[in-house]
Design an enzyme around this catalytic site. Structure first.
Site, PDB file in Angstrom:
ATOM      1  N   ARG A 163       0.861  -1.185   0.000  1.00 10.36           N
ATOM      2  CA  ARG A 163       0.000   0.000   0.000  1.00 10.36           C
ATOM      3  C   ARG A 163       0.893   1.228   0.000  1.00 10.36           C
ATOM      4  O   ARG A 163       2.104   1.133   0.155  1.00 10.36           O
ATOM      5  CB  ARG A 163      -1.030  -0.006   1.136  1.00 10.36           C
ATOM      6  CG  ARG A 163      -0.678  -0.665   2.429  1.00 10.36           C
ATOM      7  CD  ARG A 163       0.440  -0.014   3.192  1.00 10.36           C
ATOM      8  NE  ARG A 163       0.207   1.413   3.355  1.00 10.36           N
ATOM      9  CZ  ARG A 163       1.142   2.304   3.619  1.00 10.36           C
ATOM     10  NH1 ARG A 163       2.411   1.926   3.769  1.00 10.36           N
ATOM     11  NH2 ARG A 163       0.871   3.576   3.758  1.00 10.36           N
ATOM     12  N   GLY A 164       0.248   2.401  -0.170  1.00 11.25           N
ATOM     13  CA  GLY A 164       1.029   3.624  -0.356  1.00 11.25           C
ATOM     14  C   GLY A 164       1.175   3.852  -1.855  1.00 11.25           C
ATOM     15  O   GLY A 164       1.579   2.936  -2.592  1.00 11.25           O
ATOM     16  N   ALA A 165       0.834   5.078  -2.293  1.00 16.03           N
ATOM     17  CA  ALA A 165       0.716   5.312  -3.737  1.00 16.03           C
ATOM     18  C   ALA A 165       1.971   4.946  -4.541  1.00 16.03           C
ATOM     19  O   ALA A 165       1.884   4.197  -5.526  1.00 16.03           O
ATOM     20  CB  ALA A 165       0.310   6.769  -3.971  1.00 16.03           C
ATOM     21  N   ARG A 167      -6.923  -0.442  -7.079  1.00 15.15           N
ATOM     22  CA  ARG A 167      -7.343   0.591  -6.111  1.00 15.15           C
ATOM     23  C   ARG A 167      -7.570   1.882  -6.898  1.00 15.15           C
ATOM     24  O   ARG A 167      -6.804   2.183  -7.814  1.00 15.15           O
ATOM     25  CB  ARG A 167      -6.278   0.810  -5.007  1.00 15.15           C
ATOM     26  CG  ARG A 167      -6.290  -0.311  -3.960  1.00 15.15           C
ATOM     27  CD  ARG A 167      -5.429   0.021  -2.750  1.00 15.15           C
ATOM     28  NE  ARG A 167      -6.113   0.864  -1.787  1.00 15.15           N
ATOM     29  CZ  ARG A 167      -5.511   1.364  -0.698  1.00 15.15           C
ATOM     30  NH1 ARG A 167      -4.221   1.091  -0.462  1.00 15.15           N
ATOM     31  NH2 ARG A 167      -6.176   2.119   0.148  1.00 15.15           N
ATOM     32  N   GLN A 175      -1.839   2.434  10.048  1.00 14.80           N
ATOM     33  CA  GLN A 175      -0.549   2.551   9.333  1.00 14.80           C
ATOM     34  C   GLN A 175       0.472   3.326  10.155  1.00 14.80           C
ATOM     35  O   GLN A 175       1.674   3.078  10.048  1.00 14.80           O
ATOM     36  CB  GLN A 175      -0.746   3.253   7.974  1.00 14.80           C
ATOM     37  CG  GLN A 175      -1.458   2.427   6.920  1.00 14.80           C
ATOM     38  CD  GLN A 175      -2.945   2.716   6.890  1.00 14.80           C
ATOM     39  OE1 GLN A 175      -3.535   3.071   7.899  1.00 14.80           O
ATOM     40  NE2 GLN A 175      -3.570   2.530   5.733  1.00 14.80           N
ATOM     41  N   ASP A 217      -1.846  10.517  -2.324  1.00 17.13           N
ATOM     42  CA  ASP A 217      -2.239   9.496  -3.306  1.00 17.13           C
ATOM     43  C   ASP A 217      -2.516  10.094  -4.670  1.00 17.13           C
ATOM     44  O   ASP A 217      -2.427   9.409  -5.685  1.00 17.13           O
ATOM     45  CB  ASP A 217      -3.469   8.729  -2.814  1.00 17.13           C
ATOM     46  CG  ASP A 217      -3.035   7.753  -1.739  1.00 17.13           C
ATOM     47  OD1 ASP A 217      -2.841   8.197  -0.600  1.00 17.13           O
ATOM     48  OD2 ASP A 217      -2.832   6.578  -2.075  1.00 17.13           O
ATOM     49  N   ASN A 266      -5.274  12.373   0.222  1.00 22.14           N
ATOM     50  CA  ASN A 266      -4.401  11.544   1.069  1.00 22.14           C
ATOM     51  C   ASN A 266      -5.275  10.818   2.093  1.00 22.14           C
ATOM     52  O   ASN A 266      -6.498  10.999   2.148  1.00 22.14           O
ATOM     53  CB  ASN A 266      -3.322  12.406   1.738  1.00 22.14           C
ATOM     54  CG  ASN A 266      -2.241  11.553   2.376  1.00 22.14           C
ATOM     55  OD1 ASN A 266      -1.739  10.609   1.762  1.00 22.14           O
ATOM     56  ND2 ASN A 266      -1.883  11.835   3.612  1.00 22.14           N
ATOM     57  N   LYS A 267      -4.635  10.033   2.891  1.00 19.78           N
ATOM     58  CA  LYS A 267      -5.322   9.193   3.893  1.00 19.78           C
ATOM     59  C   LYS A 267      -6.370   9.977   4.672  1.00 19.78           C
ATOM     60  O   LYS A 267      -6.128  11.119   5.068  1.00 19.78           O
ATOM     61  CB  LYS A 267      -4.254   8.616   4.836  1.00 19.78           C
ATOM     62  CG  LYS A 267      -4.752   7.756   5.970  1.00 19.78           C
ATOM     63  CD  LYS A 267      -5.642   6.623   5.527  1.00 19.78           C
ATOM     64  CE  LYS A 267      -5.009   5.719   4.475  1.00 19.78           C
ATOM     65  NZ  LYS A 267      -6.006   4.834   3.786  1.00 19.78           N
TER      66      LYS A 267
HETATM   67  O1  MRU Z   1      -4.490   3.155   2.254  1.00 18.98           O
HETATM   68  P1  MRU Z   1      -3.021   3.362   2.116  1.00 18.98           P
HETATM   69  O2  MRU Z   1      -2.225   2.816   3.243  1.00 18.98           O
HETATM   70  O3  MRU Z   1      -2.526   2.892   0.757  1.00 18.98           O
HETATM   71  O4  MRU Z   1      -2.851   4.937   2.129  1.00 18.98           O
HETATM   72  C1  MRU Z   1      -1.575   5.478   1.970  1.00 18.98           C
HETATM   73  C2  MRU Z   1      -1.531   6.947   2.091  1.00 18.98           C
HETATM   74  O5  MRU Z   1      -2.531   7.608   2.241  1.00 18.98           O
HETATM   75  C3  MRU Z   1      -0.194   7.599   1.945  1.00 18.98           C
HETATM   76  O6  MRU Z   1      -0.120   8.761   2.715  1.00 18.98           O
HETATM   77  C4  MRU Z   1       0.022   7.973   0.467  1.00 18.98           C
HETATM   78  O7  MRU Z   1      -0.202   6.884  -0.369  1.00 18.98           O
HETATM   79  C5  MRU Z   1       1.386   8.499   0.236  1.00 18.98           C
HETATM   80  S1  MRU Z   1       2.593   7.233   0.421  1.00 18.98           S
HETATM   81  C6  MRU Z   1       4.106   7.887   0.070  1.00 18.98           C
END
Ligand code: MRU
Length: 352
Positions: A49-51, A92, A200, A241, A251-252
């Site tokens: 996970r994470g963009a 996603r 996270q 993201d 973002n999250k």
């Molecule tokens: O749901 P996730 O864990 O994929 O969400 C991740 C985030 O929101 C991060 O802040 C974002 O992807 C940036 S990661 C460098």
């Protein structure tokens, strides 16, 4: 790969290896993938996970997809690959890096010599996937250096979710900024939100900072406003993201409320993200698709039901922070302060 630290995504012996982030920090287990559909499911299921890490994974998944398409037809593999790519693209919805990496791999496929031996095809595609991976790590390191110039001495920071090595090719966006800021002595205190519902912050950010011997203080998400009121942080530093062309930032979930509260308290708000996260085809944040995940993620904590039986939940997992609440967007191409559409365009066109 130019990355000695945590490696969430690896390629070994014609297989994609993903560090299973669902079970960190208790267990460090790599899962192996040789089918693109299974790699896509791993993205959907939060193994990775994470963009940017999703983008890196998609690059390698495209190599797997090409192998599967070639196995179906050496002559028509460029048509046969379509269903594999379509499935991957739906893994996603919010992280634009997934789409970005697929488009980059498709451009590589389109540029292949028609008569190229099929083994060589896979080598060329793998080289491109590896380039996506190593460029992401380099971009993170560059962002870390750029961001340091913005930080005051003796700076306290709060970060949200995990935008670290685990969420990228390695090193991290927001945590890359924090790693650099700690290394050069400017950041003296790091707070992390626990980041419900997937935790996270508590599981991943705390673990990876401690791996680097960077002390971290965890707070409940609901403690962030009080932390700011107490003057304990000078910057909020997050990843993204997807950033729209006008500087709105997805973002999250919870990032938007941090930005609102930061503005109220005169605390600066930074978004660190590679240009692969900027969607120039998305005019504003209004159009960014926001992923909704299963209700159970809110009703339970790490699989253990905590909510009263019969309670429903609502689980949007991202939100959009308007550009007007953002003080700086830091990319590998430079820093955009008080972002707007013309500044973002100028930055994206710089160095072209
Ligand atoms: O749901 P996730 O864990 O994929 O969400 C991740 C985030 O929101 C991060 O802040 C974002 O992807 C940036 S990661 C460098």
């Amino acid at each position: 790969m130019d990355n000695e630290g945590i490696q969430p995504v690896q390629w070994q012996d014609n297989q994609l290896l993903l560090l299973d982030q669902r079970i960190l920090p208790e267990q460090t287990v790599y899962l192996h993938y040789s089918k693109s559909g299974e790699a896509a499911d791993a993205i959907t299921d939060m193994v990775v996970r994470g963009a940017p890490a999703i983008g890196v994974t998609a690059g390698y998944a495209m190599v797997l997809a090409a192998g599967e398409a070639i196995a179906l037809s050496t002559d028509n593999w460029q048509q046969e690959i379509t269903p594999f790519v379509d499935y991957l693209a739906k893994a996603r919805p919010t992280a634009i890096n997934l789409h970005w990496a697929i488009v980059r791999m498709q451009a590589c496929i389109a540029n292949l010599d028609a008569g190229l031996d099929k083994n060589k095809v896979l080598t060329v595609l793998l080289d491109e996937a590896k380039a996506i991976h190593s460029e992401d790590i380099q971009a993170n390191k560059t962002m870390g250096e750029f961001a340091s110039a913005l930080l005051p001495e003796n700076c306290g920071v709060l970060t949200h979710c995990n935008a670290g090595a685990l969420a990228t090719g390695g090193y991290g966006t927001a945590l890359g900024v924090i790693r650099s800021g700690v290394a050069n002595g400017k950041i003296t205190k790091v707070y992390a939100d626990e980041t419900r519902p997937w935790l996270q912050g508590a599981r991943l950010t705390a673990w990876e900072l401690l791996q680097d011997n960077i002390p971290v203080t965890l707070i409940a998400d609901s403690a962030a406003a009080y932390l700011m009121q107490q003057g304990k942080v000078q910057w909020i530093v997050v990843g993204s993201d997807r950033i729209a062309a006008n500087g709105d930032v997805a973002n999250k979930i919870g990032t938007y409320s941090l930005a609102v509260v930061a503005k109220y308290h005169g605390i600066k708000f930074m978004v660190a993200a590679p240009t692969s996260t900027i969607d120039m085809d998305m005019p504003s944040g209004e159009g960014i698709p926001i992923e909704s995940r299963p209700r159970d993620e809110v009703l339970a904590v790490m699989g253990q039901r905590v909510a009263a039986e019969g309670a429903d939940s609502w689980n949007p997992v991202f939100d959009v922070t308007p550009a007007s609440l953002v003080d700086a967007i830091v990319t590998e191409k430079g820093v955009v302060e008080q972002p707007d559409a013309s500044k973002i365009l100028a930055m994206m066109q710089s160095g072209d």
